[in-house]
Motif scaffolding. Structure first.
Motif, PDB file in Angstrom:
ATOM      1  N   LEU A   9     -11.415 -13.923   1.190  1.00 23.03           N
ATOM      2  CA  LEU A   9     -11.336 -12.380   0.822  1.00 23.03           C
ATOM      3  C   LEU A   9     -12.471 -11.900   0.808  1.00 23.03           C
ATOM      4  O   LEU A   9     -13.850 -12.300   0.905  1.00 23.03           O
ATOM      5  CB  LEU A   9     -10.486 -12.274  -0.520  1.00 23.03           C
ATOM      6  CG  LEU A   9      -9.204 -12.946  -0.907  1.00 23.03           C
ATOM      7  CD1 LEU A   9      -8.742 -12.684  -2.283  1.00 23.03           C
ATOM      8  CD2 LEU A   9      -7.987 -12.412   0.239  1.00 23.03           C
ATOM      9  N   ASN A  10     -12.437 -10.537   1.157  1.00 21.97           N
ATOM     10  CA  ASN A  10     -13.790  -9.759   1.189  1.00 21.97           C
ATOM     11  C   ASN A  10     -14.339  -9.795  -0.334  1.00 21.97           C
ATOM     12  O   ASN A  10     -13.598  -9.975  -1.285  1.00 21.97           O
ATOM     13  CB  ASN A  10     -13.554  -8.474   1.738  1.00 21.97           C
ATOM     14  CG  ASN A  10     -12.594  -7.379   0.871  1.00 21.97           C
ATOM     15  OD1 ASN A  10     -12.910  -7.550  -0.412  1.00 21.97           O
ATOM     16  ND2 ASN A  10     -11.878  -6.727   1.578  1.00 21.97           N
ATOM     17  N   ASP A  56       6.324  -7.211  -4.143  1.00 21.08           N
ATOM     18  CA  ASP A  56       5.733  -7.478  -2.856  1.00 21.08           C
ATOM     19  C   ASP A  56       4.869  -6.482  -2.383  1.00 21.08           C
ATOM     20  O   ASP A  56       5.154  -5.485  -2.117  1.00 21.08           O
ATOM     21  CB  ASP A  56       7.131  -7.996  -1.824  1.00 21.08           C
ATOM     22  CG  ASP A  56       6.653  -8.613  -0.728  1.00 21.08           C
ATOM     23  OD1 ASP A  56       5.386  -8.643  -0.529  1.00 21.08           O
ATOM     24  OD2 ASP A  56       7.527  -8.882   0.009  1.00 21.08           O
ATOM     25  N   LEU A  57       3.563  -6.994  -1.912  1.00 21.90           N
ATOM     26  CA  LEU A  57       2.681  -5.939  -1.281  1.00 21.90           C
ATOM     27  C   LEU A  57       2.503  -5.933   0.027  1.00 21.90           C
ATOM     28  O   LEU A  57       1.519  -5.291   0.745  1.00 21.90           O
ATOM     29  CB  LEU A  57       1.200  -6.193  -1.886  1.00 21.90           C
ATOM     30  CG  LEU A  57       1.074  -5.883  -3.625  1.00 21.90           C
ATOM     31  CD1 LEU A  57      -0.122  -6.475  -4.096  1.00 21.90           C
ATOM     32  CD2 LEU A  57       1.106  -4.672  -3.699  1.00 21.90           C
ATOM     33  N   PHE A  93      -0.481 -10.719  -2.049  1.00 20.60           N
ATOM     34  CA  PHE A  93      -1.838  -9.869  -2.433  1.00 20.60           C
ATOM     35  C   PHE A  93      -2.857  -9.649  -1.653  1.00 20.60           C
ATOM     36  O   PHE A  93      -3.351  -8.664  -1.330  1.00 20.60           O
ATOM     37  CB  PHE A  93      -1.914 -10.417  -3.846  1.00 20.60           C
ATOM     38  CG  PHE A  93      -3.354  -9.815  -4.498  1.00 20.60           C
ATOM     39  CD1 PHE A  93      -2.924  -8.346  -5.209  1.00 20.60           C
ATOM     40  CD2 PHE A  93      -4.641  -9.965  -4.544  1.00 20.60           C
ATOM     41  CE1 PHE A  93      -4.027  -7.760  -5.789  1.00 20.60           C
ATOM     42  CE2 PHE A  93      -5.700  -9.358  -5.048  1.00 20.60           C
ATOM     43  CZ  PHE A  93      -5.131  -8.069  -5.782  1.00 20.60           C
ATOM     44  N   ASP A  94      -2.899 -10.887  -0.788  1.00 20.32           N
ATOM     45  CA  ASP A  94      -4.153 -10.851   0.245  1.00 20.32           C
ATOM     46  C   ASP A  94      -3.882  -9.783   1.336  1.00 20.32           C
ATOM     47  O   ASP A  94      -5.056  -9.480   1.877  1.00 20.32           O
ATOM     48  CB  ASP A  94      -4.572 -11.944   0.683  1.00 20.32           C
ATOM     49  CG  ASP A  94      -3.209 -12.866   1.127  1.00 20.32           C
ATOM     50  OD1 ASP A  94      -2.203 -12.687   0.641  1.00 20.32           O
ATOM     51  OD2 ASP A  94      -3.391 -13.665   2.166  1.00 20.32           O
ATOM     52  N   PHE A 121      -0.992 -10.723 -15.243  1.00 23.50           N
ATOM     53  CA  PHE A 121      -0.907 -10.603 -13.531  1.00 23.50           C
ATOM     54  C   PHE A 121      -0.777 -12.030 -13.232  1.00 23.50           C
ATOM     55  O   PHE A 121      -1.470 -12.731 -13.620  1.00 23.50           O
ATOM     56  CB  PHE A 121      -2.173  -9.903 -13.163  1.00 23.50           C
ATOM     57  CG  PHE A 121      -2.168  -8.483 -13.642  1.00 23.50           C
ATOM     58  CD1 PHE A 121      -1.680  -7.562 -12.910  1.00 23.50           C
ATOM     59  CD2 PHE A 121      -2.908  -8.244 -14.755  1.00 23.50           C
ATOM     60  CE1 PHE A 121      -1.774  -6.139 -13.263  1.00 23.50           C
ATOM     61  CE2 PHE A 121      -2.903  -6.892 -15.103  1.00 23.50           C
ATOM     62  CZ  PHE A 121      -2.585  -5.834 -14.395  1.00 23.50           C
ATOM     63  N   VAL A 122      -0.055 -12.073 -12.181  1.00 20.58           N
ATOM     64  CA  VAL A 122      -0.034 -13.209 -11.422  1.00 20.58           C
ATOM     65  C   VAL A 122      -0.124 -12.883  -9.683  1.00 20.58           C
ATOM     66  O   VAL A 122       0.509 -12.040  -9.584  1.00 20.58           O
ATOM     67  CB  VAL A 122       1.197 -14.023 -11.447  1.00 20.58           C
ATOM     68  CG1 VAL A 122       1.227 -15.326 -10.393  1.00 20.58           C
ATOM     69  CG2 VAL A 122       1.490 -14.525 -12.921  1.00 20.58           C
ATOM     70  N   PHE A 123      -1.388 -13.450  -9.258  1.00 21.35           N
ATOM     71  CA  PHE A 123      -1.567 -12.984  -7.788  1.00 21.35           C
ATOM     72  C   PHE A 123      -1.336 -14.063  -6.919  1.00 21.35           C
ATOM     73  O   PHE A 123      -1.787 -14.905  -7.250  1.00 21.35           O
ATOM     74  CB  PHE A 123      -3.262 -12.430  -7.599  1.00 21.35           C
ATOM     75  CG  PHE A 123      -3.435 -11.301  -8.443  1.00 21.35           C
ATOM     76  CD1 PHE A 123      -3.186  -9.933  -8.321  1.00 21.35           C
ATOM     77  CD2 PHE A 123      -3.990 -11.494  -9.769  1.00 21.35           C
ATOM     78  CE1 PHE A 123      -3.547  -9.057  -9.122  1.00 21.35           C
ATOM     79  CE2 PHE A 123      -4.382 -10.600 -10.538  1.00 21.35           C
ATOM     80  CZ  PHE A 123      -4.256  -9.271 -10.222  1.00 21.35           C
ATOM     81  N   VAL A 124      -0.365 -13.813  -5.729  1.00 21.81           N
ATOM     82  CA  VAL A 124      -0.125 -14.728  -4.989  1.00 21.81           C
ATOM     83  C   VAL A 124      -0.956 -14.528  -3.592  1.00 21.81           C
ATOM     84  O   VAL A 124      -0.476 -13.481  -3.007  1.00 21.81           O
ATOM     85  CB  VAL A 124       1.514 -14.999  -4.644  1.00 21.81           C
ATOM     86  CG1 VAL A 124       1.688 -16.007  -3.498  1.00 21.81           C
ATOM     87  CG2 VAL A 124       2.100 -15.538  -6.098  1.00 21.81           C
ATOM     88  N   LEU A 125      -1.508 -15.460  -3.077  1.00 20.73           N
ATOM     89  CA  LEU A 125      -2.449 -15.318  -1.914  1.00 20.73           C
ATOM     90  C   LEU A 125      -2.161 -16.366  -1.106  1.00 20.73           C
ATOM     91  O   LEU A 125      -1.656 -17.388  -1.220  1.00 20.73           O
ATOM     92  CB  LEU A 125      -3.871 -15.544  -2.217  1.00 20.73           C
ATOM     93  CG  LEU A 125      -4.566 -14.760  -3.522  1.00 20.73           C
ATOM     94  CD1 LEU A 125      -6.239 -15.378  -3.467  1.00 20.73           C
ATOM     95  CD2 LEU A 125      -4.792 -13.344  -2.819  1.00 20.73           C
ATOM     96  N   GLY A 126      -1.901 -15.928   0.268  1.00 23.35           N
ATOM     97  CA  GLY A 126      -1.584 -16.734   1.267  1.00 23.35           C
ATOM     98  C   GLY A 126      -2.583 -17.295   2.048  1.00 23.35           C
ATOM     99  O   GLY A 126      -2.514 -18.031   3.173  1.00 23.35           O
TER     100      GLY A 126
END
Length: 180
Positions: A112-113, A5-6, A69-70, A101-106
Protein backbone atom coordinates in the motif's frame (compact mmCIF):
# COMPACT_ATOMS: atom_id res chain seq x y z
CA UNK A 1 -21.12 -6.11 12.21
CA UNK A 2 -21.85 -4.04 9.12
CA UNK A 3 -20.39 -5.24 5.82
CA UNK A 4 -19.40 -2.46 3.41
CA UNK A 5 -17.80 -3.23 0.05
CA UNK A 6 -15.45 -0.50 -1.18
CA UNK A 7 -14.75 -2.05 -4.58
CA UNK A 8 -16.74 0.51 -6.57
CA UNK A 9 -16.08 3.48 -4.29
CA UNK A 10 -12.62 4.69 -5.39
CA UNK A 11 -13.96 7.15 -7.97
CA UNK A 12 -16.65 8.56 -5.66
CA UNK A 13 -16.32 11.61 -3.44
CA UNK A 14 -15.86 11.16 0.30
CA UNK A 15 -19.35 12.58 0.88
CA UNK A 16 -20.90 10.01 -1.46
CA UNK A 17 -18.98 7.12 0.17
CA UNK A 18 -20.12 8.28 3.63
CA UNK A 19 -23.71 8.65 2.43
CA UNK A 20 -23.59 5.08 1.10
CA UNK A 21 -22.07 3.87 4.38
CA UNK A 22 -24.75 5.67 6.42
CA UNK A 23 -27.47 4.11 4.26
CA UNK A 24 -26.04 0.60 4.81
CA UNK A 25 -25.63 1.13 8.57
CA UNK A 26 -29.17 2.52 8.88
CA UNK A 27 -30.58 -0.41 6.91
CA UNK A 28 -28.72 -3.05 8.94
CA UNK A 29 -29.63 -1.45 12.29
CA UNK A 30 -33.23 -0.68 11.25
CA UNK A 31 -32.73 3.04 11.76
CA UNK A 32 -35.13 5.45 10.14
CA UNK A 33 -32.68 8.19 9.18
CA UNK A 34 -29.67 7.74 6.94
CA UNK A 35 -29.67 11.27 5.44
CA UNK A 36 -26.44 13.20 5.89
CA UNK A 37 -27.76 16.73 5.37
CA UNK A 38 -25.77 19.51 3.64
CA UNK A 39 -22.19 18.66 4.65
CA UNK A 40 -22.09 14.85 4.78
CA UNK A 41 -18.40 14.69 5.72
CA UNK A 42 -18.70 16.76 8.91
CA UNK A 43 -22.25 15.68 9.75
CA UNK A 44 -21.37 11.96 9.57
CA UNK A 45 -18.40 12.33 11.94
CA UNK A 46 -19.76 14.91 14.39
CA UNK A 47 -23.47 14.12 14.55
CA UNK A 48 -24.82 11.11 12.66
CA UNK A 49 -22.30 8.43 13.69
CA UNK A 50 -22.05 9.58 17.34
CA UNK A 51 -25.87 9.42 17.54
CA UNK A 52 -25.83 5.89 16.12
CA UNK A 53 -23.15 4.81 18.59
CA UNK A 54 -25.07 6.38 21.50
CA UNK A 55 -28.19 4.44 20.48
CA UNK A 56 -26.46 1.05 20.67
CA UNK A 57 -27.33 -1.20 23.61
CA UNK A 58 -24.88 -1.33 26.51
CA UNK A 59 -21.80 -3.49 25.92
CA UNK A 60 -22.41 -3.44 22.16
CA UNK A 61 -20.08 -2.20 19.46
CA UNK A 62 -20.62 -1.25 15.85
CA UNK A 63 -18.09 -3.20 13.77
CA UNK A 64 -17.52 -1.85 10.27
CA UNK A 65 -16.19 -4.53 7.91
CA UNK A 66 -14.52 -2.75 5.00
CA UNK A 67 -14.03 -5.22 2.15
CA UNK A 68 -11.74 -4.45 -0.81
CA UNK A 69 -10.18 -1.73 1.30
CA UNK A 70 -7.03 -1.66 -0.81
CA UNK A 71 -8.89 -0.36 -3.90
CA UNK A 72 -8.88 3.05 -2.25
CA UNK A 73 -5.09 2.90 -2.14
CA UNK A 74 -4.90 2.74 -5.94
CA UNK A 75 -2.62 5.56 -7.11
CA UNK A 76 -5.12 6.38 -9.88
CA UNK A 77 -7.78 7.32 -7.32
CA UNK A 78 -6.21 10.43 -5.83
CA UNK A 79 -9.49 11.84 -4.52
CA UNK A 80 -10.19 8.74 -2.46
CA UNK A 81 -6.65 8.65 -1.11
CA UNK A 82 -6.53 12.34 -0.26
CA UNK A 83 -9.87 12.37 1.52
CA UNK A 84 -10.76 8.92 2.87
CA UNK A 85 -7.62 7.81 4.70
CA UNK A 86 -7.14 10.94 6.87
CA UNK A 87 -10.89 10.98 7.59
CA UNK A 88 -10.90 7.32 8.55
CA UNK A 89 -7.94 7.90 10.84
CA UNK A 90 -10.08 10.44 12.72
CA UNK A 91 -12.93 7.94 12.95
CA UNK A 92 -10.60 5.30 14.40
CA UNK A 93 -10.20 7.48 17.49
CA UNK A 94 -13.84 8.60 17.71
CA UNK A 95 -15.09 6.00 20.21
CA UNK A 96 -12.85 2.98 20.70
CA UNK A 97 -15.40 1.21 22.92
CA UNK A 98 -18.38 1.49 20.59
CA UNK A 99 -16.75 1.63 17.15
CA UNK A 100 -14.52 -1.12 15.73
CA UNK A 101 -13.11 -1.72 12.27
CA UNK A 102 -12.06 -4.72 10.19
CA UNK A 103 -10.21 -4.00 6.96
CA UNK A 104 -9.91 -6.69 4.29
CA UNK A 105 -7.04 -6.25 1.86
CA UNK A 106 -6.52 -8.30 -1.26
CA UNK A 107 -2.78 -7.71 -1.21
CA UNK A 108 0.15 -7.44 1.15
CA UNK A 109 -0.20 -4.36 3.40
CA UNK A 110 3.41 -3.44 2.60
CA UNK A 111 2.30 -2.86 -1.01
CA UNK A 112 0.00 0.00 0.00
CA UNK A 113 1.07 3.60 -0.44
CA UNK A 114 2.38 5.59 2.53
CA UNK A 115 -0.93 7.42 3.11
CA UNK A 116 -2.80 4.13 3.40
CA UNK A 117 -0.08 2.57 5.56
CA UNK A 118 -0.20 5.50 8.01
CA UNK A 119 -3.77 4.52 8.83
CA UNK A 120 -2.62 1.13 10.13
CA UNK A 121 0.33 2.39 12.16
CA UNK A 122 0.08 0.82 15.60
CA UNK A 123 -2.80 -1.52 14.72
CA UNK A 124 -2.65 -5.29 14.68
CA UNK A 125 -3.05 -7.25 11.49
CA UNK A 126 -3.69 -10.89 10.78
CA UNK A 127 -2.86 -12.66 7.57
CA UNK A 128 -5.60 -15.07 6.64
CA UNK A 129 -4.41 -17.65 4.22
CA UNK A 130 -5.76 -20.95 3.01
CA UNK A 131 -7.36 -23.17 5.61
CA UNK A 132 -6.08 -26.65 6.37
CA UNK A 133 -8.33 -29.54 5.42
CA UNK A 134 -9.26 -29.93 9.09
CA UNK A 135 -10.15 -26.24 9.50
CA UNK A 136 -12.09 -26.25 6.24
CA UNK A 137 -14.21 -29.07 7.61
CA UNK A 138 -14.76 -27.10 10.84
CA UNK A 139 -15.93 -24.12 8.79
CA UNK A 140 -18.28 -26.30 6.76
CA UNK A 141 -19.74 -27.94 9.85
CA UNK A 142 -20.76 -24.64 11.48
CA UNK A 143 -24.22 -25.16 9.98
CA UNK A 144 -24.47 -28.47 11.84
CA UNK A 145 -23.82 -26.70 15.14
CA UNK A 146 -26.61 -24.27 14.28
CA UNK A 147 -28.82 -27.22 13.30
CA UNK A 148 -29.59 -25.84 9.84
CA UNK A 149 -27.74 -28.28 7.56
CA UNK A 150 -25.94 -31.60 7.90
CA UNK A 151 -22.98 -32.64 5.74
CA UNK A 152 -21.75 -36.10 4.80
CA UNK A 153 -18.04 -36.90 4.46
CA UNK A 154 -18.22 -37.09 0.62
CA UNK A 155 -19.69 -33.61 0.36
CA UNK A 156 -17.02 -32.17 2.65
CA UNK A 157 -14.30 -33.95 0.66
CA UNK A 158 -15.68 -32.51 -2.61
CA UNK A 159 -15.78 -28.98 -1.17
CA UNK A 160 -12.15 -29.37 -0.08
CA UNK A 161 -11.19 -30.59 -3.57
CA UNK A 162 -12.91 -27.63 -5.22
CA UNK A 163 -11.82 -24.82 -2.86
CA UNK A 164 -8.49 -26.16 -1.52
CA UNK A 165 -9.23 -24.35 1.75
CA UNK A 166 -9.85 -20.87 0.36
CA UNK A 167 -12.05 -19.37 3.15
CA UNK A 168 -14.22 -17.17 0.92
CA UNK A 169 -14.75 -19.83 -1.73
CA UNK A 170 -15.57 -22.43 0.93
CA UNK A 171 -18.09 -20.12 2.56
CA UNK A 172 -19.60 -19.10 -0.79
CA UNK A 173 -20.01 -22.70 -1.93
CA UNK A 174 -21.51 -23.75 1.41
CA UNK A 175 -23.86 -20.78 1.26
CA UNK A 176 -25.10 -21.89 -2.16
CA UNK A 177 -25.70 -25.42 -0.88
CA UNK A 178 -27.51 -24.06 2.18
CA UNK A 179 -29.71 -21.79 0.03
CA UNK A 180 -30.74 -24.76 -2.13
Amino acid sequence: PIYFDLEDKAAKSLGKVLSDLARVIAHELNLSNSTLLNDPVEYFKKTWLPNVLASLPANTSLVLLFDEFDVLADPKSNSAIAAFFPYLKELLGLNREKLKFVFVLGRNPADLNSIALSLFKGTSSFRISLLSEENTEKLIRISEIAGSLRWNKDAIKKIWEVTKGHPFLTQALCSQVWER
